[in-house]
Structures are given as structure tokens and as C-alpha cells.
Design a protein around this motif. Structure first.
Motif, PDB file in Angstrom:
ATOM      1  N   UNK A  12      15.658  -6.787   3.576  1.00  0.00           N
ATOM      2  CA  UNK A  12      16.279  -6.798   2.242  1.00  0.00           C
ATOM      3  C   UNK A  12      17.742  -6.369   2.334  1.00  0.00           C
ATOM      4  N   UNK A  13      18.024  -5.352   3.150  1.00  0.00           N
ATOM      5  CA  UNK A  13      19.409  -4.918   3.351  1.00  0.00           C
ATOM      6  C   UNK A  13      20.259  -5.995   3.996  1.00  0.00           C
ATOM      7  N   UNK A  14      19.666  -6.755   4.911  1.00  0.00           N
ATOM      8  CA  UNK A  14      20.402  -7.839   5.556  1.00  0.00           C
ATOM      9  C   UNK A  14      20.710  -8.956   4.565  1.00  0.00           C
ATOM     10  N   UNK A  15      19.771  -9.249   3.671  1.00  0.00           N
ATOM     11  CA  UNK A  15      20.017 -10.283   2.659  1.00  0.00           C
ATOM     12  C   UNK A  15      21.129  -9.839   1.708  1.00  0.00           C
ATOM     13  N   UNK A  16      21.079  -8.584   1.269  1.00  0.00           N
ATOM     14  CA  UNK A  16      22.133  -8.065   0.385  1.00  0.00           C
ATOM     15  C   UNK A  16      23.479  -8.027   1.108  1.00  0.00           C
ATOM     16  N   UNK A  17      23.477  -7.622   2.363  1.00  0.00           N
ATOM     17  CA  UNK A  17      24.712  -7.603   3.141  1.00  0.00           C
ATOM     18  C   UNK A  17      25.279  -8.998   3.345  1.00  0.00           C
TER      19      UNK A  17
END
Length: 103
Positions: A12-17
């Protein structure tokens, strides 16, 4: 559960990043979107943000794979456990000992 949670949070953090990096890369030099656009340079910090975002994807996916592997390993151990390991016999106690613990 911890591996699964960690992997999901990283993906999820990678998608937001990825959304943030793409947005900043596409609109960072625009006069109408970024204040003080003339002082905005895409340098090494932007490159590190892109690199960090790209590293988060495989890290999260590897955590999810490891969680799945451990889940199936645990299910396999439960399935192959002998029925004799679960007995209804009373525990063997030392002579003269009570069934209670002194904690």
C-alpha cells in the motif's frame, strides 16, 4: 499475521509512493500547480524517492509470499500430525505430587 500485515502495508505504501512520484514528476514544473516553480529542481532526492518506491514493491511482495509459505507449512504440519499425539489419557504425575502447580 505479522508478515501478512507488514507485506500489505509495504505494498500500500508503494502504491501511494508511486502516485506521489508520478504526480510530482508530471506536475512539478507547472506554474499553476507548484508554488515557487522556478526554484523546483528534480535532483537526487527525487531519484531516491523513485528508487525507494520501486524497492517497496518487491519487499512487500516477498513478505506476502513468505506469509503464504508459512501458512501452508503450518497447515501441512497440522494435516500430517499423527492422531496418537492427541490422547485423552491422564498425565503421568510423580508419586505424591498434586495436579496443581505452585506458581
Amino acid at each position: 499475521m505479522l508478515l501478512l500485515t507488514n507485506g500489505a502495508v509495504q505494498v500500500i505504501g508503494a502504491i501511494c509512493g508511486l502516485i506521489a512520484v508520478i504526480t510530482f514528476g508530471a506536475r512539478g514544473d507547472g506554474r499553476d500547480w507548484m508554488p515557487n516553480w522556478e526554484h523546483n529542481n528534480m535532483g537526487w532526492a527525487f531519484a531516491l524517492a523513485v528508487l525507494g518506491t520501486m524497492i517497496l514493491f518487491p519487499a512487500g511482495i516477498l513478505f506476502l509470499i513468505e506469509a503464504r509459505k508459512i501458512k501452508y507449512k503450518r497447515l501441512n504440519e497440522i494435516g500430517t500430525r499423527e492422531a496418537s499425539s492427541y490422547s485423552m489419557d491422564d498425565r503421568k504425575m510423580r508419586p505424591g505430587a498434586s495436579g496443581h502447580t505452585d506458581i
